[in-house]
Each structure stands twice: as structure tokens, then as C-alpha cells.
Enzyme design. Structure first.
Site, PDB file in Angstrom:
ATOM      1  N   HIS A 193      -4.468  -9.434   1.275  1.00 30.39           N
ATOM      2  CA  HIS A 193      -3.691 -10.340   0.421  1.00 30.39           C
ATOM      3  C   HIS A 193      -3.734 -11.803   0.874  1.00 30.39           C
ATOM      4  O   HIS A 193      -3.134 -12.662   0.226  1.00 30.39           O
ATOM      5  CB  HIS A 193      -2.238  -9.869   0.336  1.00 30.39           C
ATOM      6  CG  HIS A 193      -2.068  -8.559  -0.372  1.00 30.39           C
ATOM      7  ND1 HIS A 193      -2.521  -8.342  -1.656  1.00 30.39           N
ATOM      8  CD2 HIS A 193      -1.528  -7.376   0.025  1.00 30.39           C
ATOM      9  CE1 HIS A 193      -2.259  -7.096  -2.015  1.00 30.39           C
ATOM     10  NE2 HIS A 193      -1.663  -6.482  -1.014  1.00 30.39           N
ATOM     11  N   HIS A 229      -3.503  -1.789  -4.170  1.00 30.13           N
ATOM     12  CA  HIS A 229      -3.169  -3.126  -4.688  1.00 30.13           C
ATOM     13  C   HIS A 229      -4.418  -3.993  -4.759  1.00 30.13           C
ATOM     14  O   HIS A 229      -5.357  -3.803  -3.983  1.00 30.13           O
ATOM     15  CB  HIS A 229      -2.142  -3.803  -3.772  1.00 30.13           C
ATOM     16  CG  HIS A 229      -0.904  -2.993  -3.571  1.00 30.13           C
ATOM     17  ND1 HIS A 229      -0.709  -2.199  -2.459  1.00 30.13           N
ATOM     18  CD2 HIS A 229       0.187  -2.834  -4.353  1.00 30.13           C
ATOM     19  CE1 HIS A 229       0.469  -1.591  -2.550  1.00 30.13           C
ATOM     20  NE2 HIS A 229       1.033  -1.938  -3.696  1.00 30.13           N
ATOM     21  N   ASP A 256      -3.138   3.707   0.245  1.00 34.36           N
ATOM     22  CA  ASP A 256      -1.868   3.756  -0.480  1.00 34.36           C
ATOM     23  C   ASP A 256      -2.008   4.198  -1.932  1.00 34.36           C
ATOM     24  O   ASP A 256      -1.010   4.288  -2.649  1.00 34.36           O
ATOM     25  CB  ASP A 256      -1.097   2.426  -0.375  1.00 34.36           C
ATOM     26  CG  ASP A 256      -1.963   1.205  -0.574  1.00 34.36           C
ATOM     27  OD1 ASP A 256      -3.164   1.352  -0.899  1.00 34.36           O
ATOM     28  OD2 ASP A 256      -1.448   0.087  -0.406  1.00 34.36           O
TER      29      ASP A 256
HETATM   30  C1  SP5 Z   1      -1.644  -4.262   2.313  1.00 30.67           C
HETATM   31  C2  SP5 Z   1      -0.752  -3.795   1.236  1.00 30.67           C
HETATM   32  O1  SP5 Z   1      -0.863  -2.655   0.789  1.00 30.67           O
HETATM   33  N1  SP5 Z   1       0.195  -4.621   0.824  1.00 30.67           N
HETATM   34  C3  SP5 Z   1       1.006  -4.225  -0.273  1.00 30.67           C
HETATM   35  C4  SP5 Z   1       2.281  -4.878  -0.242  1.00 30.67           C
HETATM   36  C5  SP5 Z   1       3.026  -4.504  -1.478  1.00 30.67           C
HETATM   37  N2  SP5 Z   1       4.387  -4.574  -1.230  1.00 30.67           N
HETATM   38  C6  SP5 Z   1       5.174  -4.557  -2.412  1.00 30.67           C
HETATM   39  C7  SP5 Z   1       6.575  -4.339  -2.003  1.00 30.67           C
HETATM   40  C8  SP5 Z   1       7.463  -4.187  -3.160  1.00 30.67           C
HETATM   41  C9  SP5 Z   1       8.749  -3.661  -2.659  1.00 30.67           C
HETATM   42  N3  SP5 Z   1       8.628  -2.340  -2.141  1.00 30.67           N
HETATM   43  C10 SP5 Z   1       9.524  -1.444  -2.759  1.00 30.67           C
HETATM   44  C11 SP5 Z   1       9.291  -0.056  -2.261  1.00 30.67           C
HETATM   45  C12 SP5 Z   1      10.154   0.885  -3.018  1.00 30.67           C
HETATM   46  N4  SP5 Z   1       9.915   2.235  -2.631  1.00 30.67           N
HETATM   47 ZN    ZN Z   2      -1.884  -1.846  -0.760  1.00 30.44          ZN
END
Ligand code: SP5
Ligand code: ZN
Length: 376
Positions: free
Chosen positions: A190, A228, A316
């Protein structure tokens, strides 16, 4: 934790590793454990966070139990790092925790991690030059674009350890290994040339790609199978024809991070026009459609004629992962690993993957698949 690790290790012996040892070198830095973001601020509330040190332990235990030889990350200079990133971003990350402590934020103000509160967006500056504000708390947001990417005492050591792991794996491939895996933590895809976020601080995959170029690979393909979109990697190479970038990921238009990038219309720019490909997928996508997208990306990557491949190996997309709605199985990751690593000498870079109970099995499936593609 111990029970989890043992469970994870035991699964591998009956899984993809079988009785044949996984012969892929796994590069690792002990420093990767030192980064303790200790949460993330999401929509104004600090939550536990999922990018935790135990991820690295689970991955290391699973891969070594499957037979992968561990190679210590070798320290590298900052030359390649400063070619990929704004040197001021690198300096900022190296110094910021020290500045935060010196300004008294942990001891006097109860701020045990650095989180920004003002972001100098393009709209705010409206053409003004980007300053380095004297106030440490003002400066916290200078290079950061979200509130989920906290900085703590061990962060810089881990960030450098992750980059060194990526560079060591790239060295192995440049010097003749067909396949190498870097256990990078924190992840990196990112991070743009001068902005970090998404639990990432420096772009390990982009640094590996640049190192492969510097070592003589004329063309490099980066294939990003994290759940992502790798907006950072995309934008680092957006104007360049020498590094092709392709990603499949949950559709940002359906409400998923990074929200502002990862759309199919983003195809590269200027000399890089046509050297970027995004395949956004609907939430709920499982093996069949996910693997069709992997095959499509690999077809395009092959047409770009890469001398080397970098895989942003996020795990993921796994069905049980808390950070994405994709529904990929271990068999899916095994098949994906096989396809991507068949293209050319390959560096696997660990990105996301947050379900500690299934993470080890998915890593072994992906790396075992990659070995089959590379050596098969
Ligand atoms: C490297 C990578 O995979 N980064 C991804 C980061 C995405 N994070 C988003 C977070 C959004 C809030 N998380 C809520 C989780 C609810 N279970
Ligand atoms: Zn990710």
C-alpha cells in the site's frame, strides 16, 4: 499461542508438504517481530488490529515445519530504497518515533503510539509546497494517509528488516535461485513513492522489483494476489513500461480498502500506459472466479515478457480472513502459486493474511504450489 503454533505445524505434515520437504528458501529477519502497532484507529476508535507480530511466527513455524530452509535477511544499504521511495519518507520513518518520544507524547500525554491527526491532502495544499511542520504532532501526517498504520518503538527496525528480507530474496533469485520467499512483516504494497498506510510503511515488493531490475532483469512483472489492491506498487510503477503490475482484489467500488484505487480503468500512464492491469472481484468470490482472474493476469504478464516475477503474496483472500470477503481455499492458493511461479524466476513477498488459525496452512499451500510451478 503455543497451542496455535503446534496446531499449525501439525497440519502441514498432513497437508501440501506431504513427506517431500519444501525446498524454497525462506528469508526472515528477527527484527520483524519488533513492530507492535498495538491496534489501529478505525473510524475514530482504537481497535485491537490484525497486523500482529504473531503473524510472522505462525508463518515461520508453518514454512519451516514444511521443510523450507530459513535464510537470515542480510542488511542492505538504502540506495535501492531511496530510488523507489522519496528519501524524505525513508528519513521520516527512521526518525519519527524518536521525535515523538522526545516531544513527550508517550510519557506526558499518554500517546503510546504515533497516529496522525492532520493530513496534507492535495485539496488542502491547493498547490502550496508541502512543508515539514516544526510541530511533531503536525508532522505525523506528512507522509501518512490513514489512521490504521501506527508507529511504535520497534517499528523502524521491523520495517528495515522486512525490506532486507525482500532484498535478500531478490539477491537469491538474481544469483540463480529459481524461487525464493521473503517473510516480510510489516507488509508493503500500500506504500506509494511518498505516502504510507494500510498497515504498510515501505514497499517491500516494489523494492524487490527495482533490485531485480538493477541486477539485470530487463522487464519485471509484479503479480499481486493479496485480497486488497496494491495501490502503492501500482503508483510507483504507473508511468513505467519496464515493470508491469497486475492485481486481483476485492472491488474497491464495492466498499473495500483502499477505496480510492484499484479500479479496472487504471491502465498506466504515459510511457507506462498499458502496463497496469486491475481485476476487481465481487465480495464473496471463491476459487473458480478467483483462479480465472489469476490465469488472466498470468496470461497478460507472460505477454509482457518478464525476465523475473515478484508476487505480492497476500493470504487474506482466505475464506476465514477477517479483513476481506473473498472465499479462497488452500487449494486455490496452491493453484495460484503454481501458475505465477511458472512464468519466470520468482520472488514471493509476504503481504497480508490475518486469520492466525488458517494462515500457516495457506502459506504452505501457496509456496508449495509455487515450487511445483517453478521446478515442475
Ligand atoms: C497489507 C494489507 O492487507 N493491508 C490491508 C489493510 C486493510 N485494512 C482495512 C481495515 C479496515 C478495518 N478493519 C475492520 C476489521 C473488521 N473485522
Ligand atoms: Zn491485504
Amino acid at each position: 499461542m503455543n497451542a496455535l503454533l503446534l496446531h499449525s505445524a501439525a497440519r502441514e505434515r498432513g497437508g501440501w508438504g506431504g513427506t517431500v520437504s519444501l525446498a524454497v528458501p525462506g528469508v526472515w529477519s528477527e527484527d520483524c517481530l519488533n513492530h507492535e502497532p498495538d491496534g489501529e484507529v478505525w473510524l475514530g476508535v482504537r481497535e485491537p488490529g490484525t497486523e500482529v507480530p504473531a503473524r510472522a511466527l505462525v508463518l515461520r513455524v508453518a514454512l519451516t515445519a514444511a521443510g523450507a530452509p530459513v535464510v537470515p535477511a542480510r542488511p542492505h544499504g538504502e540506495e535501492i530504497l531511496r530510488a523507489v521511495h522519496d528519501p524524505e519518507l525513508v528519513d521520516h520513518l527512521a526518525r519519527f518515533w524518536h521525535d515523538w518520544v522526545a516531544a513527550g507524547f508517550p510519557a506526558q500525554y499518554g500517546r503510546d503510539r504515533a497516529v496522525p491527526y492532520v493530513f496534507p491532502t492535495a485539496g488542502m495544499l491547493a498547490g502550496l509546497p508541502l512543508r515539514s511542520p516544526p510541530a511533531v504532532h503536525g508532522r505525523a501526517g506528512r507522509f501518512c494517509y490513514d489512521t490504521m498504520t501506527l508507529v511504535g518503538p520497534g517499528s523502524w527496525a521491523a520495517i528495515r528488516g522486512a525490506v532486507d528480507a525482500a532484498l535478500t530474496a531478490a539477491d537469491l533469485v538474481s544469483s540463480g535461485e529459481r524461487l525464493a520467499y521473503a517473510l516480510c512483516r510489516p507488509p508493503g504494497h500500500h506504500v506509494t513513492r511518498d505516502a504510507y498506510g494500510g498497515s504498510c510503511y515501505l514497499n517491500n515488493a516494489a523494492v524487490a522489483a527495482q533490485a531485480l531490475r538493477a541486477a539485470g532483469a530487463g522487464r519485471v512483472a509484479v503479480i499481486d494476489i493479496d485480497a486488497h489492491h496494491g495501490n502503492g506498487t501500482q503508483m510507483i510503477f504507473y508511468d513505467r513500461p519496464d515493470v508491469w503490475y497486475g492485481s486481483l482484489h476485492v472491488d474497491p467500488g464495492a466498499g473495500w480498502f483502499p477505496h480510492y484505487a484499484g479500479y479496472a480503468s487504471e491502465r498506466g500512464r504515459g510511457a507506462g500506459d498499458g502496463f497496469n492491469r486491475n481485476l476487481p472481484l465481487a465480495p464473496g468470490t471463491g476459487d473458480d472466479d478467483w483462479l480465472a482472474a489469476v490465469a488472466a493476469l498470468c496470461g497478460e504478464a507472460r505477454a509482457a515478457g518478464p525476465d523475473a516475477v515478484v508476487v505480492s503474496l497476500g493470504l487474506d483472500a482466505a475464506a476465514a480472513d477477517p479483513e476481506s470477503p473473498l472465499q479462497v481455499t488452500e487449494a486455490g492458493y496452491h493453484a495460484a502459486g503454481r501458475q505465477v511461479a511458472a512464468l519466470a524466476p520468482t520472488v514471493l513477498i509476504q503481504e497480508g493474511g490475518y486469520d492466525l488459525a488458517s494462515l500457516g496452512g495457506f502459506a504452505v499451500a501457496a509456496v508449495t504450489g509455487a515450487a511445483a510451478g517453478a521446478y515442475g
